[in-house]
Design an enzyme around this catalytic site. Structure first.
Site, PDB file in Angstrom:
ATOM      1  N   ILE A  57       5.275 -26.732 -15.478  1.00  0.00           N
ATOM      2  CA  ILE A  57       5.021 -25.623 -14.558  1.00  0.00           C
ATOM      3  C   ILE A  57       4.304 -26.127 -13.316  1.00  0.00           C
ATOM      4  CG2 ILE A  57       4.994 -23.725 -16.211  1.00  0.00           C
ATOM      5  CD1 ILE A  57       1.973 -23.724 -15.987  1.00  0.00           C
TER       6      ILE A  57
ATOM      7  N   GLU B   6       1.779  17.115   1.886  1.00  0.00           N
ATOM      8  CA  GLU B   6       3.226  17.023   1.732  1.00  0.00           C
ATOM      9  C   GLU B   6       4.027  17.224   3.026  1.00  0.00           C
ATOM     10  OE1 GLU B   6       4.207  18.800  -2.525  1.00  0.00           O
ATOM     11  OE2 GLU B   6       2.644  19.909  -1.491  1.00  0.00           O
TER      12      GLU B   6
ATOM     13  N   VAL C  83       8.650 -26.302  -4.311  1.00  0.00           N
ATOM     14  CA  VAL C  83      10.036 -26.583  -3.961  1.00  0.00           C
ATOM     15  C   VAL C  83      10.825 -26.893  -5.234  1.00  0.00           C
ATOM     16  CG1 VAL C  83      11.507 -28.124  -2.625  1.00  0.00           C
ATOM     17  CG2 VAL C  83       9.204 -27.586  -1.804  1.00  0.00           C
TER      18      VAL C  83
ATOM     19  N   CYS D  61       0.875  -1.169   0.000  1.00  0.00           N
ATOM     20  CA  CYS D  61       0.000   0.000   0.000  1.00  0.00           C
ATOM     21  C   CYS D  61       0.912   1.218   0.000  1.00  0.00           C
ATOM     22  CB  CYS D  61      -0.891   0.014   1.249  1.00  0.00           C
ATOM     23  SG  CYS D  61      -1.843   1.541   1.363  1.00  0.00           S
TER      24      CYS D  61
ATOM     25  N   GLU E  48       0.679  14.223 -12.462  1.00  0.00           N
ATOM     26  CA  GLU E  48       0.342  15.636 -12.659  1.00  0.00           C
ATOM     27  C   GLU E  48       0.652  16.010 -14.108  1.00  0.00           C
ATOM     28  OE1 GLU E  48       1.964  18.158  -9.585  1.00  0.00           O
ATOM     29  OE2 GLU E  48       1.647  19.942 -10.795  1.00  0.00           O
TER      30      GLU E  48
ATOM     31  N   ARG F 141      11.488  25.373  -4.994  1.00  0.00           N
ATOM     32  CA  ARG F 141      10.963  24.996  -3.671  1.00  0.00           C
ATOM     33  C   ARG F 141      12.091  24.417  -2.803  1.00  0.00           C
ATOM     34  NH1 ARG F 141       6.211  24.141  -0.640  1.00  0.00           N
ATOM     35  NH2 ARG F 141       4.779  24.831  -2.248  1.00  0.00           N
TER      36      ARG F 141
ATOM     37  N   ARG G  51       5.337  14.382  -4.032  1.00  0.00           N
ATOM     38  CA  ARG G  51       5.065  14.828  -2.659  1.00  0.00           C
ATOM     39  C   ARG G  51       6.264  15.552  -2.008  1.00  0.00           C
ATOM     40  NH1 ARG G  51       1.849  10.488   0.901  1.00  0.00           N
ATOM     41  NH2 ARG G  51       0.562  11.907   2.080  1.00  0.00           N
TER      42      ARG G  51
HETATM   43  C1  FAD Z   1       7.195 -11.912  -6.389  1.00  0.00           C
HETATM   44  C2  FAD Z   1       8.174 -13.040  -6.343  1.00  0.00           C
HETATM   45  C3  FAD Z   1       8.962 -13.180  -5.233  1.00  0.00           C
HETATM   46  C4  FAD Z   1       9.898 -14.211  -5.173  1.00  0.00           C
HETATM   47  N1  FAD Z   1      10.674 -14.315  -4.059  1.00  0.00           N
HETATM   48  C5  FAD Z   1      11.599 -15.278  -3.983  1.00  0.00           C
HETATM   49  C6  FAD Z   1      12.424 -15.385  -2.843  1.00  0.00           C
HETATM   50  O1  FAD Z   1      12.289 -14.625  -1.872  1.00  0.00           O
HETATM   51  N2  FAD Z   1      13.371 -16.330  -2.830  1.00  0.00           N
HETATM   52  C7  FAD Z   1      13.547 -17.180  -3.890  1.00  0.00           C
HETATM   53  O2  FAD Z   1      14.413 -18.036  -3.812  1.00  0.00           O
HETATM   54  N3  FAD Z   1      12.752 -17.134  -4.978  1.00  0.00           N
HETATM   55  C8  FAD Z   1      11.796 -16.193  -5.052  1.00  0.00           C
HETATM   56  N4  FAD Z   1      11.005 -16.108  -6.162  1.00  0.00           N
HETATM   57  C9  FAD Z   1      11.204 -17.046  -7.280  1.00  0.00           C
HETATM   58  C10 FAD Z   1      10.153 -18.187  -7.371  1.00  0.00           C
HETATM   59  O3  FAD Z   1       9.002 -17.854  -6.676  1.00  0.00           O
HETATM   60  C11 FAD Z   1      10.617 -19.470  -6.787  1.00  0.00           C
HETATM   61  O4  FAD Z   1      11.752 -19.869  -7.476  1.00  0.00           O
HETATM   62  C12 FAD Z   1       9.545 -20.571  -6.805  1.00  0.00           C
HETATM   63  O5  FAD Z   1       9.874 -21.515  -5.857  1.00  0.00           O
HETATM   64  C13 FAD Z   1       9.368 -21.221  -8.143  1.00  0.00           C
HETATM   65  O6  FAD Z   1       8.391 -22.239  -8.031  1.00  0.00           O
HETATM   66  P1  FAD Z   1       7.196 -22.418  -9.037  1.00  0.00           P
HETATM   67  O7  FAD Z   1       6.484 -23.634  -8.638  1.00  0.00           O
HETATM   68  O8  FAD Z   1       6.370 -21.205  -9.112  1.00  0.00           O
HETATM   69  O9  FAD Z   1       8.006 -22.594 -10.380  1.00  0.00           O
HETATM   70  P2  FAD Z   1       7.515 -22.602 -11.870  1.00  0.00           P
HETATM   71  O10 FAD Z   1       7.503 -21.216 -12.398  1.00  0.00           O
HETATM   72  O11 FAD Z   1       6.259 -23.359 -12.014  1.00  0.00           O
HETATM   73  O12 FAD Z   1       8.721 -23.410 -12.515  1.00  0.00           O
HETATM   74  C14 FAD Z   1      10.027 -22.940 -12.421  1.00  0.00           C
HETATM   75  C15 FAD Z   1      10.983 -23.821 -13.196  1.00  0.00           C
HETATM   76  O13 FAD Z   1      11.063 -25.093 -12.611  1.00  0.00           O
HETATM   77  C16 FAD Z   1      10.769 -26.130 -13.548  1.00  0.00           C
HETATM   78  N5  FAD Z   1      10.098 -27.195 -12.810  1.00  0.00           N
HETATM   79  C17 FAD Z   1       9.061 -27.060 -11.957  1.00  0.00           C
HETATM   80  N6  FAD Z   1       8.788 -28.257 -11.417  1.00  0.00           N
HETATM   81  C18 FAD Z   1       9.652 -29.154 -11.948  1.00  0.00           C
HETATM   82  C19 FAD Z   1       9.870 -30.558 -11.782  1.00  0.00           C
HETATM   83  N7  FAD Z   1       9.131 -31.267 -10.965  1.00  0.00           N
HETATM   84  N8  FAD Z   1      10.853 -31.139 -12.508  1.00  0.00           N
HETATM   85  C20 FAD Z   1      11.615 -30.421 -13.348  1.00  0.00           C
HETATM   86  N9  FAD Z   1      11.446 -29.111 -13.549  1.00  0.00           N
HETATM   87  C21 FAD Z   1      10.491 -28.482 -12.857  1.00  0.00           C
HETATM   88  C22 FAD Z   1       9.913 -25.431 -14.575  1.00  0.00           C
HETATM   89  O14 FAD Z   1       9.946 -26.093 -15.812  1.00  0.00           O
HETATM   90  C23 FAD Z   1      10.550 -24.066 -14.627  1.00  0.00           C
HETATM   91  O15 FAD Z   1      11.665 -24.082 -15.440  1.00  0.00           O
HETATM   92  C24 FAD Z   1      10.042 -15.107  -6.252  1.00  0.00           C
HETATM   93  C25 FAD Z   1       9.223 -14.966  -7.372  1.00  0.00           C
HETATM   94  C26 FAD Z   1       8.303 -13.950  -7.423  1.00  0.00           C
HETATM   95  C27 FAD Z   1       7.441 -13.810  -8.622  1.00  0.00           C
HETATM   96  S1  FES Z   2      -4.881   2.925  -0.271  1.00  0.00           S
HETATM   97 FE1  FES Z   2      -3.288   1.498  -0.457  1.00  0.00          FE
HETATM   98  S2  FES Z   2      -2.317   2.074  -2.280  1.00  0.00           S
HETATM   99 FE2  FES Z   2      -3.744   3.633  -1.976  1.00  0.00          FE
END
Ligand code: FAD
Ligand code: FES
Ligand code: FES
Length: 1353
Positions: A279, A1289, A369, A157, A822, A900, A932
């Site tokens: 995926i 501000e 994982v 937020c 703005e 300013r 701001r």
């Molecule tokens: C907003 C955001 C924050 C994040 N923060 C972190 C963080 O703090 N720390 C961090 O480490 N990561 C972070 N990540 C990265 C990501 O979230 C992680 O790596 C997550 O664990 C990926 O898992 P998934 O199931 O979404 O992967 P997917 O996107 O579904 O797959 C990822 C990859 O793994 C392969 N795969 C999946 N399962 C298998 C399987 N069983 N066998 C072979 N290949 C496979 C897929 O083909 C693909 O290449 C973040 C991502 C986002 C978007």
């Molecule tokens: S009230 Fe949370 S972004 Fe505006």
């Protein structure tokens, strides 16, 4: 049903989901859609698109699925923007619209959020509602305060500062007890008490400050569906009974989507489509597809495969299926830690701790994982731990054979693992730890919550007893973030083996790590010295942690000194507590009351419409920009042939298609709408592409090939000064006294410089507009998410060659603006208008978050040089300051911002002789703009720098220097304005008392004496903010008030509601004027055809000006009504009077107008009164830093603001809190990284930090543990409506108390090493700057004591 090629699996194309209890059949062909796109396409626009990358939580919805093994439905929050539509097949999706509405009643979560003032602009609100709702539905018991804070960590937020959101939701906590009710003391006022939870008068009747009514916790029944059974959506019986089928579906551009339900079918599909992408949670693949254009044509969803989702306990350890979600892993490991012997679960505990800081809750709910492992990201949080803990990965080959691989050998290179294309990661084996085997996790990110690590680590040692000592027999030291792959420090590992765990080992290991970890200057991510230092800090922490364990577990009485143990003691972070104190001074029926924001109920229910929510007219099309990719270049050619043949293409428009003038600009016309012959920044608009969908327009735009001849670029203020690259006629000087000669009589003269980084507005709602032509282009209408409808009108009229009278711009509300919408929104509307004009069709142009950030400009970075002279007493005598701001490639508002900054260069201090000079730098970046504070905070921050320097020189507290130099009543400022009704002294002394500064300072000193590696700091800072536009003619306001015969009143004024509560305050003024209830007044929208020539909603003065204009209109109507009112008598209702007036043909509509009196400034002589009055405030902050990592925590913030007689104290407190947290972001977390001389690893002129993944605004976890806001009582402001003061501000700068408290803490750390002299701390004080300033034995070899980390300015 059909059979896939050569496969006996029967695939179904029948996909259904339930959305808010309604069955929906998903047709084939939608595999390219996210759940968010689908929901918004079917009209459920309550779910917002804030970033599209899982980083803001605006798109949060709840997914319910039925688990046929446990026969239970489970509920969890997800980011709809990263959820593939078909991945929720067979599930129930609940959006904000599904849990309550104004028509059918709000859900308690919605109701409490609205009542507690937890929604300002409202764009983030549905996301918060759904996160909380999902928590309540998924928990069997009521959640704790900690769980609530943890749940909200994935929701951003930008407006509220989170405190009211937490307070609103805390009523659902089972520990809704002392913390909340005791500390959030209700404020007193003449008629009763204001309860902080509701912002309403409490009827408990207590006659003193302690409110006897405690806030009742909401019962579980009210949220789990038992009580609300008629309203609460249950899991659809059809989905419970329905057998899940394997799915085969398609999407655009030949995309194929499979959802097999058996492992062997996954294997078969992999054989059939070797390039198919598995995926699971899609949190990685979704990003690759959206931002990296990953060309996946076959997707196989594996989250439904039972074998991949198993969690098993064995004698030797744990078997974790690769598709296990991180939240499930977290709970499972916690259970193991609870149930097993502690020596077995050292690794489990490390994972539990690491997962705490892994992304936000919505991501952990779906991310797997295996997805994390197989991505093999060099900064994966878990991979270093798998390696360190000795995990093994079970890999399934296409023939069904399981090969077990050691985690340590699995990661082969950058995002490369030891899997053949047709292999699948089946499961992970995590062994139990043995007695005297210790595993520990480490992570340091830019921001603690929901951030990717800069460096992380997993470390393990196993000891054997070689009597009488313990010797290392195994060691694993693995780092993330220091190499293209999770990095094992092999040499250090082998060095440890066979050694005793003592100081010698520590020294040897540190030396070895220094040699082993190599990062060169061009390493992606930069921050080389910081990252290296973290590897050493982590090992040191590990050493101390293990030592402490050995001491307790081996009867070794050689205890580590507690001072040293501060290195491993985590921050204590109890739930945050807010306190608000204010008095209510009522005026009439409504003014002065803490009324809730008028749109709050619409916002919490998702019914509030924003620009992008407006339904697209039937023949509407979407536009996307063609953007420059070079900072400075001649355009040689534009080849659009591939774009023209892209599916859905409808048109391309370049500079020569502009019917009117191509020149635009808010002050001087120094910009082109579409670049004609040259580009002067990356992200400059070259043209627009129009197509049938937003996605197709964007993709077609990417197909346009522009050939450039590159030219030299100016990429910093320093470059600009060196090459005299300034915007013309922007040199300014303000002088008072005789500066040059006064230095001669000073006891001390000091010089210094200050670098101040920029800041992205990060309004949650990206810019959006919808433009359509009327009568074949004779008229143009538009809806824009702008703070300046009149500027949009002007730009559109000018580029189309139309008179202003033929262009109408309307704005209903914004999802935040903060100055960013703005002047930098006009070009978006103008570009869409050119397309609409030619195609004669409605055009919608909504910017993606990254495009918005990279094109629309930010808060200016500043560079300041100063020379200050002062007496031994600390009395300031003379000041000479030079300031420069980074305007970017057009002037925009940069001169006014500089001016300013110059006006505020004294902050609140009496300086007899002062000269402030400034100039606006021309650079090859997108034009920077209002934000701001509009330069004020930068000017004041430079001032606080020399205050701190004086204090260091004189060995005094900075607070003492501030106090003896405070300005007072009658003081004449360096630009000639005299202070009247100055409350600075009152604000300062009340705050000193309120925060008990002496005690706080002593507590910090005592803490520092007994903690070597953690330090606390305190600071107390004043602020004075001038109210008015500094350009005189802009201080005018118009309003239209219409009274209807039913007694209802429609108000329209020139100001825009962007969350700040302007419409609520203005409606309160109208209600009080007519002596009617607030509910009788309505403000629908801002429109250029109702109130012409309005100034942008900016400069904090809108409620002053529009309130006064509305009052003027009301007074005119009241005057006309007066004879009728007198005749009908006092008892006649307003409705009766209105009807009687109508019957007597009295005009019930009036135009009101207001100009701010007595202001004006002459730059020729540098003197005048640019401001109508000043808003004063002061803040105290206390922080704690981890000197080894740069992590910090704001323990306390205490703020006092003089807001006169507040028009609405609840809204004003919200503004103070929101501004403070936004300021805290600017000063501590938010760092813009541009491709410049300092950041060679970024392409020149490009913005690296272009989304929430890389640009970190504060989260709920970053707010002060104790957050107190008080409004000064008893000081009416004679200069503004109903004695109020402007608020938007002024409080922003007060967050500098946090910055300066951090400085104070760093100074204590440096003193430990004998560095007592001045050091420079540039803004923002990120973990990198904090850690590198805390020079110690680990950093001395890496940097000098005066090292300043790189900063884009
Ligand atoms: C907003 C955001 C924050 C994040 N923060 C972190 C963080 O703090 N720390 C961090 O480490 N990561 C972070 N990540 C990265 C990501 O979230 C992680 O790596 C997550 O664990 C990926 O898992 P998934 O199931 O979404 O992967 P997917 O996107 O579904 O797959 C990822 C990859 O793994 C392969 N795969 C999946 N399962 C298998 C399987 N069983 N066998 C072979 N290949 C496979 C897929 O083909 C693909 O290449 C973040 C991502 C986002 C978007
Ligand atoms: S009230 Fe949370 S972004 Fe505006
Ligand atoms: S829009 Fe989905 S998290 Fe930001």
């Amino acid at each position: 049903m059909e059979l896939a090629n050569g496969d006996e699996e029967s695939w179904s194309r029948d996909a259904i989901i339930y959305v808010n209890g309604v069955r929906r059949v998903l047709s084939d062909g939608l595999a390219h859609l996210t759940l968010l796109q689908y929901l918004r396409d079917i009209g459920l626009t309550g779910t917002k698109l804030g970033c599209g990358e899982g980083g803001c939580g605006a798109c949060t919805v709840m997914v319910s699925r039925y688990d046929h093994c446990t026969n239970k439905s489970e509920h969890y929050a997800v980011n709809a923007c990263l959820t593939p539509l078909y991945s929720v097949e067979g599930m129930h999706i609940i959006t904000v619209e599904g849990i309550g509405s104004r028509q059918h009643g709000l859900h308690p979560v919605q109701k409490h959020l609205a009542q507690a003032h937890g929604s300002q602009c409202g764009f983030c609100t549905p996301g918060f509602v759904m996160s909380m709702y999902a928590l309540l539905r998924s928990n069997r018991t009521l959640p704790t305060d900690e769980e609530i804070e943890e749940t909200l960590s994935g929701n951003l937020c930008r407006c509220t500062g989170y405190r009211p959101i937490l307070d609103a939701f805390r009523v659902f906590a089972k520990t809704n007890d002392a913390i909340y009710t005791a500390s959030s003391s209700p404020s007193n006022f003449s008629n009763g008490f204001i309860c902080p939870s509701s912002g309403q008068i409490c009827d408990c009747g207590a006659g003193n400050f302690s409110c006897e009514r405690t806030v009742e916790p909401i019962s579980q029944n009210e949220t789990d569906g038992t009580l609300y059974s008629e309203k609460e959506l249950i899991f659809p019986p059809e989905l419970r009974l329905r057998k899940l089928m394997p799915l085969k579906l398609s999407g655009s551009n030949g995309l194929q989507w499979f959802r097999p339900l058996k492992l062997e079918h996954v294997l078969r599909l992999k054989l059939q489509y070797p390039d198919a992408k598995l995926i699971s949670g899609n949190t990685e693949v979704g990003i690759e597809v959206k931002f990296k254009n990953a060309p996946y044509s076959v997707l196989i969803s594996v989250s439904g495969i039972p074998e991949l989702s198993e969690l098993k306990v064995t004698d030797k350890g744990l078997e974790i299926g690769s598709a296990v979600k991180l939240t499930d892993l977290q709970s499972f490991l916690k259970k193991m830690v609870r149930e097993r012997d502690s020596h077995e679960t050292s690794a489990c505990m490390a994972f539990v701790e690491q997962l705490k800081w892994f992304a936000g809750r919505q991501i952990r709910n779906v991310a797997s994982v295996g997805g994390n492992i197989c991505t093999a990201s060099p900064i994966s949080d878990l991979n270093p731990l798998w390696i360190a803990a000795g995990a093994k990965f079970n890999v399934l080959d296409p023939k069904g054979k399981i090969n077990t691989k050691n985690a340590k050998d699995f990661f082969l290179g950058y995002r490369k693992v030891d899997l053949s294309p047709s292999d699948i990661l089946l499961s992970i084996f995590l062994p139990w730890t043995r007695p005297f085997e210790f595993v520990k996790e480490f992570k340091q990110a830019h921001r603690r919550d929901d951030d990717i690590a800069l460096v992380n680590a997993g470390m393990r040692v196993y000891f054997t007893r070689v009597h009488p000592n313990w010797e290392v027999s195994e060691a694993s030291i693995v780092f993330g973030g220091v190499a293209p792959v999770s990095f094992r420090a092999l040499r250090t590992e082998s060095l440890l083996k066979g050694k005793l765990w003592d100081e010698k080992l520590l020294e040897d290991a540190l030396s070895s790590l220094k040699e082993e970890i190599l990062l060169n200057d061009s390493a992606p991510g930069g921050m080389i010295e910081f990252r290296k230092s973290l590897t050493l800090s982590f090992f040191f922490k590990f050493f101390l942690w293990v030592s402490s364990l050995l001491n307790t577990s081996t009867e070794n009485t050689d205890h580590q000194a507690t001072r040293m143990l501060s290195a491993i003691r985590p921050f204590e972070r109890p739930p945050s507590v807010g306190t608000q104190n204010y008095e209510v001074v009522s005026h009439g029926t409504s003014v002065g009351q803490p009324n809730v924001h008028l749109s709050a109920e619409l916002q919490v229910s998702g019914e509030a419409e924003y620009a992008d929510d407006i339904p697209m007219p039937p023949n509407g099309l979407h536009a996307a920009f063609i953007l420059s990719t070079k900072p400075h270049a001649r355009i040689l050619s534009v080849d659009d042939s591939s774009a023209r043949s892209f599916p859905g293409f409808a048109g391309i428009f370049l500079y020569n298609d502009i019917p009117g003038s191509n020149r635009i600009g808010p002050v001087v016309l120094d910009e082109e709408l579409f670049a004609s012959s040259a580009v002067t920044c990356v992200g400059q608009v070259i043209g627009v592409i129009v197509a049938d969908t937003h996605e197709n327009a964007k993709k077609a735009a990417q197909k346009v090939v522009v050939n450039y001849e590159e030219l030299p670029a100016v990429l910093s203020i320093c470059d600009a000064i060196n090459s005299a690259s300034f915007h013309p006629n922007t040199k300014r000087v303000l002088t008072k006294g005789d500066v040059d000669s006064s230095f001669k009589s000073c006891d001390h003269v000091l010089e210094g410089d200050v670098q101040i980084g920029g800041q992205e507005h990060f309004y949650l709602e990206p810019n959006s507009c919808l433009v359509w032509t009327v009568d074949g282009g004779n008229e143009v209408h538009l809806i824009s998410s702008t703070q300046a409808p009149q500027k949009n009108q002007k730009y559109v009229a000018s580029v189309l060659g139309l008179p202003l009278s033929k262009v109408v711009c309307k704005t209903k509300r914004l999802g935040g603006g903060f100055g960013g919408k703005e002047t930098r929104s006009g070009f978006i509307s103008a570009a869409a208008a050119v397309a609409s004009y030619h195609l004669k069709k409605p055009i919608k142009l909504t910017l993606d978050r990254d495009v918005d950030m990279a094109t629309t400009g930010q808060r200016h970075s500043f560079f300041g040089k100063y020379k200050v002279g002062f007496a031994n007493t600390g009395r300031i005598l003379s000041l000479d300051v030079e300031i420069y701001n980074n305007a970017g490639n057009s002037l925009d508002l940069s001169l006014a911002v500089l001016e300013r900054a110059m006006f505020h260069s004294d902050n609140c201090y009496d300086i007899p002789h002062i000269r402030v000079s400034g100039q606006v730098c021309y650079t090859n970046f997108p034009s920077n703009t209002a934000f701001r504070g509009f330069g004020g905070p930068q000017g004041m921050l430079i001032a606080e720098n020399w205050i701190e320097k004086i204090a260091t020189e004189l060995h005094k507290r900075p607070e003492e220097i501030r106090e003896i130099n405070l300005q007072g009543e009658g003081y004449v400022l360096h630009y000639g304005q005299q202070l009247h009704n100055c409350t600075l002294g009152h604000v300062w002394s009340q705050l000193k008392e309120s925060c008990n500064f002496r005690k706080a300072y002593k507590a910090a000193r005592d803490f520092n004496a007994s903690n070597r590696w953690k330090k606390q700091g305190v600071a107390l800072v004043p602020t004075k903010f001038g109210i008015s536009f500094t350009t005189k003619f802009m201080n005018q306001a118009g309003a239209l008030v219409q009274v209807y015969i039913d007694g209802s009143v429609l108000v329209t004024h020139g100001g825009v509601e962007m969350g700040q509560g302007l419409h609520t305050k203005v409606a309160q003024i109208a209600a009080s004027a007519f002596n009617i209830p607030l509910s009788a007044v309505f403000i629908s929208e801002t429109s250029t055809d109702k109130v012409p020539n309005a100034s942008p909603t900016a400069a904090s003065a809108s409620s002053d000006m529009y309130g006064a204009a509305v009052l003027d209109a009301c007074d005119q109507i009241k005057l006309r009504m007066k004879p009728v009112t007198s005749r009908l008598g006092e008892n006649a209702s307003f409705k009766d009077v209105a009807m009687a007036c109508y019957l007597e043909r009295i005009d019930l509509s009036a135009h009101g107008f207001y100009i701010t009196p007595d202001i004006g400034f002459d730059w020729e002589v540098g003197k005048g009164s640019p401001f109508s009055y000043y808003t004063y405030g002061a803040a105290f902050a206390s922080v704690e830093i981890d000197t080894l990592t740069g992590d910090f925590l704001t323990r306390d913030a205490d703020i006092i603001m003089d807001l006169g007689y507040s028009l609405n104290p609840a809204i004003d407190v919200g503004q103070v809190e929101g501004a403070f947290i936004q300021g805290l972001g600017w000063l501590t977390l938010e760092e813009l990284k541009w491709g410049d001389g300092e950041h060679k690893w970024i392409k020149p002129g490009h913005l690296y930090t272009s989304g929430p993944g890389t640009y970190k605004i504060p989260t709920v976890n970053d707010i002060p543990l104790k957050f107190k806001v008080s409004l000064l009582q008893g000081f009416p402001n004679p200069k503004a409506i109903h004695s109020s003061k402007a608020v938007g501000e002024p409080p922003f700068f007060l967050a500098s108390a946090v910055f300066l408290a951090i400085r104070d803490a760093i100074a204590a750390a440096r003193a430990e090493e004998g560095y007592e002299e001045w050091f420079t701390l540039d803004n923002p004080a990120t973990p990198e700057r904090i850690r590198m300033a805390c020079i110690d034995r680990f950093t001395k070899d890496l940097v000098d004591a005066d090292y300043r980390p790189k900063l884009s300015v």
